[in-house]
Structures are given as C-alpha cells and as structure tokens.
Design an enzyme around this catalytic site. Structure first.
Site, short mmCIF file in Angstrom:
data_model
loop_
_atom_site.label_atom_id
_atom_site.label_comp_id
_atom_site.label_asym_id
_atom_site.label_seq_id
_atom_site.Cartn_x
_atom_site.Cartn_y
_atom_site.Cartn_z
N CYS A 62 0.87 -1.17 0.00
CA CYS A 62 0.00 0.00 0.00
C CYS A 62 0.90 1.22 0.00
O CYS A 62 2.13 1.10 -0.07
CB CYS A 62 -0.98 0.00 1.17
SG CYS A 62 -0.22 0.12 2.80
N HIS A 67 -4.73 6.11 7.78
CA HIS A 67 -3.32 6.31 8.05
C HIS A 67 -2.74 7.19 6.96
O HIS A 67 -3.37 7.41 5.92
CB HIS A 67 -2.57 4.97 8.14
CG HIS A 67 -2.77 4.09 6.94
ND1 HIS A 67 -3.90 3.30 6.78
CD2 HIS A 67 -2.01 3.85 5.84
CE1 HIS A 67 -3.82 2.63 5.65
NE2 HIS A 67 -2.69 2.95 5.05
#
Length: 652
Positions: A381, A572
């Site tokens: 990611c 995040h």
C-alpha cells in the site's frame, strides 16, 4: 506497447468518470423522458401545464445534478455545492443545454476548492474552521459562476454547435451509420463511456427537445449486434460455446449487459465486422423510418428501448433491433464456419476481456514464468503500515492452511516492492503504481483487503499450478516457526522494510502504542473528514505525530479509501508523510450511529501512525479477530474500553 495501454487506460478512466457523473442521475433522465413522451404537443397525452416541467428539468435540474455529483466525487468537502453553483453561471449564459459544461465544471470546481482547502488546512484557529470553509467555498462558487457565465458558456455553446452541425451533416447525407465503425470496436475496448456520455448523450438530449426523440440514444445501446453474434455461436459454434451463448443471449437482450458478448468477439476478432455491419443497418433504418428514443436507455436492453420509445416510433424500434440482430448473425456465421481451430477458447477470451478493463483484478506477469514458482507474495500500500499489513496477516493464515509453507508473505510500501517478488497484491486504485515499480510480478488488485475473494483464487491457482507442473525452483530452506504450544502456527508479521518481527519485537502491550485514553467510545461525526481530523488531533496531542500527518491521512483517502466493507476503517498517512510520525501510536473510535465513508457506513475506526514495528502486531489482531461486520457491531455496541484494549493487544 506500454504507452498505448496507458493512453487507452486514461481514456477508459475518463469515460468511467463521465459515466460516474451520469449514471447516478439516470432516474432523472428517465423521469424527464417520460414527461416528454407524455405531455409535449407530440406526446401521448399532450398537456400544456405538465409540459411546463420539461424545459426546467433539462435546462436547470439535470445539469446541476450532474455538476453536484461530479463535484462531490472529486471533493466531498462541499465540492458538489461549488460545482453546482459554478455550472449555474454556464446555464444562464447560454442558449444550449449545459450538460457537457456540467461534466467539466462540477469536478473542476471541486478540485480547485480542494487545492485551496489543502493550502490553509491546519492554519485556521480552532473553532473557526466551519466559518472559513463556508466563506471560502462561497466566494469560490461566486467567482466561478461569473467566470462560467462570461467564458465557459460561449465556448461550450460553440463546441456543441459544431458537434450538432457535424451530426446534422451526417444525418442529411445518410452517413450516420458510419459512426459504428468507431463505436463497435470502442465497446469491445471499454471506451464506449467516453463516446456515449461525452458526445452522443448531450447532443441526443438537444434533439429530443426539438423533435421529441433522438436516434443517437440507440447507437451505442443497441443490443441487436451482440445478440446476432451470440445466435451465430448457437448455430455454428462448438458444443460448449453453443450452451454458454444461449444463456448469454438472454442477459444481452433483456438484461442489457453488453459485456456478456465481448468474449465471443475476442475469440474471433473478425466478428467485430458483424457488429459493425449490424449496427450500421440498424441506424440506417432508423434514419429512413424517423425512429428514436426520448432518453438514454440504461442498461441498453430491448426492454429499455421499448419503455423509452415515444408514440408512433414502436415499429422503427422493433425493426431496428430485429434487422441489426439478423444482419449481425448472417455476417457472423461464415466467419465462424471458416474459423481455424487454433483460435482462442472462451475462457481465454474472457480472461483477455477482464485484462482489457481499466479496473482489472489481475494483471498477468510474463508468460515465461509460472505460478508454481511462487515463493514471495508482497502486499503493498502507499505507506506499508495499514491496509497491506492486515491483508498480509489474512493471506499468511490462508497460505499456511493450504500447506504452502515455502511461500513468504509480507507487506511493504509501494516504493519498497522488491524486484524478486513473484506476486504483488494492492488495492485496485494503487495497482498501476505497483506495476510501474515491478512489472515482472503477477499483480492482483483487490477492492477490500479484509474480504477479497482473490486470496482464495490465488491460492487455488498456485496449488493447481504446482499439481500440474510442479515447482521449478528449490524449496525454501527456512520454514515457518511453530507456536510455543506446538499446536498452532505462529502469525508472522513483517515491518514495512521487510524485516521479520520476532516475539521480542512484538510489543503488543506497550501502552505507548495504544493508550486506553485514546479509545473513545460513542462518538458522533458527520463525515469521514471530521473523523480523520479528530484522529489526527488525538495523535498530535498524544505526541505521536506532527500536524502534517493529518493532511497525509486525508490525502490517503483520496488515493485509496481505507474502509474495509465491514463497518471498519483504518485511516493512516501516505508514504510522504511518514516523516511527520514521531513514534508509533493508535487511536480507536467507536461510532454507534455510523458515519458515511464513501459508499460504506463505518462504525469502528482505528487510526494508525507507524514508524516502527510495534503497531503491526495490533493490526494482525485486527485482521484475525475483527474480520466481519457482526464482530464490528458487537465491539461498538457492547464492549468497554478495557475489553477493546484486550482484544487489540492480546496475543493472536
């Protein structure tokens, strides 16, 4: 070849974006089409009073709906409002219908607002955020509406006049059927949205206002050519092709899902000729018989065609469908009968079709490699500390249960994807970046790291490849360690730089990572942006991050959403904002009433700032213990702070 694919992908994405603005508002077009078909002077039951609704809806309501939808997609933080007001300037400033202007001004205005908001975000005194946001959006909408009135309206009016003149020129010379030379191949390449919603759609609506119908709505949506090709397969295809073509034809004609016949064309690309000729014959007859629909059919099924046919045009509609079907079948039959036996199978063609789509699920690696050789699976990611860590934990468990102990599974940030990765798994919005980093791997893109059927499919494919071919490289020497009780296999967690985290590094009960005071119950928010800003505020006050990290979390949502489809979101930051992290920390929020998170409702939020490895063990707990909506609801509705802390920090 890569460059060509990139261009095609961009066109596909552009068409998909146009479609994403139009499709949510199809009901408005249908409502307007019904009003038009019934109440205008040429309608079924002419009514002067009800007909007064027709012009305001197409002139004002529909463009504003499109602009709002596009603006909201580009920037949910008031982008839709600014886009709608800006479009109003173009509507008032032109005699033409500003549908295309709405498709441009909606997302463009929202994008400008986002840039301005990002510039001052974090620099506004606490308590004044709403005031500043409202006035900034208001003044931008004011300025853009004037700009649209003065500059955009005349430009768009001139462009639409040119396009309309071009279509009229083709119609007058009976050349409109020639557009199928471009439209039919475009459909197979999934470029139809750019043509249909960007060109044919707005011009067709203008024709409806003048003549009560438009044949332009019937060019791309015609189910006849595909049906004719499927009929040809039923007659001249192989046994398995005949059986599948029968079921596909029902979906094609009555469901309007044209993708169902694309693999049959890809099996023998010459069949595109049948689709082109069938489409041309249909449009030629529609011209001769003055056929047309009152609005764009969605989906493009025979049922939609009939429902949107105005009074006096049923015969052209039915004949156009029938003729395009018969002509396509007649042209396709000799192509199939003369086809060589070494053509593609239906499965191969279906796979090609899936790999052609912009939002593909698998991007195959070079054919000289084999899944039987798989030794390293990488989850990636943007930052390598949230979604990928959870996905890796889930797949590790599945890999072990499948007995594939020689396969290493770990998570990293996209920039750290190793060159020797055999399989790379990413969120579908990040797959293109992952391919650029390592184009030799077998890429799998998923929509949801927590509940991805692609995991089971990948394992099945690897096992099948090994059973059929056998691994062609030596077995990995290192085996997975057994748990201390020698009964369960240990869940191995890797850091973002690829280092394996051993038990002495799993600080699962380190209060500096998750403090009980940072578990907040029964919260209430109006938007995901509010949630993320609150998570950032708590992290900053706890000494985990600098303020810039909040901006990174907001940016991360725009690039790839962090919700998992089970009522859980794990916001995040991006890889670029890792420098804003002072130390690892987590924040947990429960939201019993839920908050809209794109297309999902989220009730449990776990915010992450990870500079080291401590938080990954907690994420492993989340992946293995909170893996469905029922568990999320139970935690939100019934668990105390102490219970939630225990769930997240106890050993897996």
């Amino acid at each position: 070849m890569t460059e060509k694919k990139s261009v095609r992908s961009r066109v596909q994405n552009f068409g998909s974006f146009l479609s994403s603005m139009v499709m949510p508002n199809i009901a408005a077009f249908i409502a307007w089409g019904v009003l038009t078909a019934l109440f205008i002077p040429k309608g079924w039951i002419p009514n002067e009073k009800f007909a007064n609704l027709v012009d305001p809806i197409i002139i004002y309501a529909i463009p504003i709906l499109i602009a709002y939808t596009g603006g909201n997609i580009a920037n949910p933080r008031m982008g839709g409002v600014v886009g709608a007001i800006a479009t109003m300037g173009a509507i008032v400033g032109s005699e033409q219908k500003m549908l295309v202007a709405a498709m441009i001004l909606g997302p463009l205005s929202a994008w400008l607002l986002k840039k301005i908001q990002d510039a001052y975000d974090g620099h506004v005194k606490s308590g004044f955020e709403m005031l500043v946001n409202n006035f900034v959006a208001g003044f931008l909408a004011f300025g853009l509406s004037l700009f649209a009135y003065v500059a955009i309206a005349p430009v768009m009016e001139g462009l639409l006049n040119i396009l309309s003149t071009g279509v009229d020129w083709l119609v007058q010379r009976h050349l409109l059927p020639l557009v199928h030379i471009f439209v039919e191949p475009a459909k197979i390449l999934f470029l139809n949205n750019a043509i249909n919603h960007g060109i044919l759609f707005p011009i067709g609506l203008d024709q409806v206002e003048k003549a009560g119908k438009s044949m332009l709505f019937m060019i791309e949506s015609n189910p006849g050519p595909g049906f004719g090709i499927l009929l040809a397969y039923m007659i001249a295809g192989k046994k398995n092709e005949k059986a599948s073509a029968l079921g596909a034809s029902v979906i094609q004609v009555f469901g309007g899902i044209h993708e169902i016949y694309f693999p049959y064309v890809l099996m023998n690309p010459k069949l595109i000729i049948a689709a082109i000729v069938g489409g041309m014959s249909s449009t030629f007859l529609l011209q001769m018989m003055s056929g047309g629909l009152v609005s764009s059919p969605s989906p493009g099924s025979l049922i939609s065609w009939i429902l949107l046919t105005p009074r006096g045009s049923y015969l052209p509609t039915i004949i156009a469908f029938a003729v395009s079907t018969v002509v396509s079948m007649i042209v396709a039959l000799p192509i199939l009968r003369n086809a060589k036996n070494n053509g593609k199978s239906l499965d191969e063609a279906t796979s090609d079709m899936k790999n052609t789509k912009a939002n593909k699920t698998l991007a195959k690696r070079p054919t000289n490699t084999n899944l039987a050789d798989t030794k390293k699976i990488i989850f990636a990611c943007d930052a390598g500390m949230g979604s990928s860590a959870m996905g890796a934990s889930i797949l590790k468990k599945k890999v072990k249960e499948a007995g594939l102990d020689d396969i290493e599974v770990r998570n990293v940030a996209i920039p750290q994807i190793p060159d020797d990765a055999d399989v790379v798994i990413t969120h579908q919005d990040l797959t293109e970046r992952a391919i650029q980093k390592n184009n030799a791997a077998y890429h799998v893109s998923v929509k949801n790291f927590m509940q991805a059927p692609e995991y089971d499919q990948l394992i099945a494919d690897i096992k099948d490849a090994r059973e059929n071919n056998g691994p062609t490289s030596p077995q990995k020497e290192e085996t997975i360690n057994q748990a201390s009780n020698n009964e369960e296999i240990e869940t191995v967690v890797y850091s973002s730089d690829g280092e394996k985290i051993t038990e002495d590094k799993k600080e699962t009960n380190d209060s500096s990572v998750l403090k009980k005071e940072n578990i907040l119950l029964n919260q209430k928010f109006d938007s995901k942006e509010e949630v993320i800003k609150e998570v950032g505020r708590i992290m900053e006050s706890s000494g985990y991050v600098d303020h810039e990290y909040t901006n990174g979390m907001l940016q991360r949502e725009n690039e790839a959403p962090t919700h998992f489809g089970i009522g859980l979101a794990i916001p995040h930051g991006t890889n670029k904002t890792k420098s804003a992290i002072k130390k690892s920390g987590l924040v947990v929020l429960t939201i019993p009433e839920g908050v809209k998170w794109d297309d999902e409702i989220v009730k449990l939020v776990i915010g992450i700032a990870g500079v080291g490895d401590e938080h990954l063990a907690i994420l492993s707990n989340v992946a293995t213990k909170i893996d469905n909506e029922e568990i999320v609801n139970d935690i939100v509705e019934n668990k105390s702070k102490d219970e939630i802390y225990e769930i997240l920090t106890s050993e897996v």
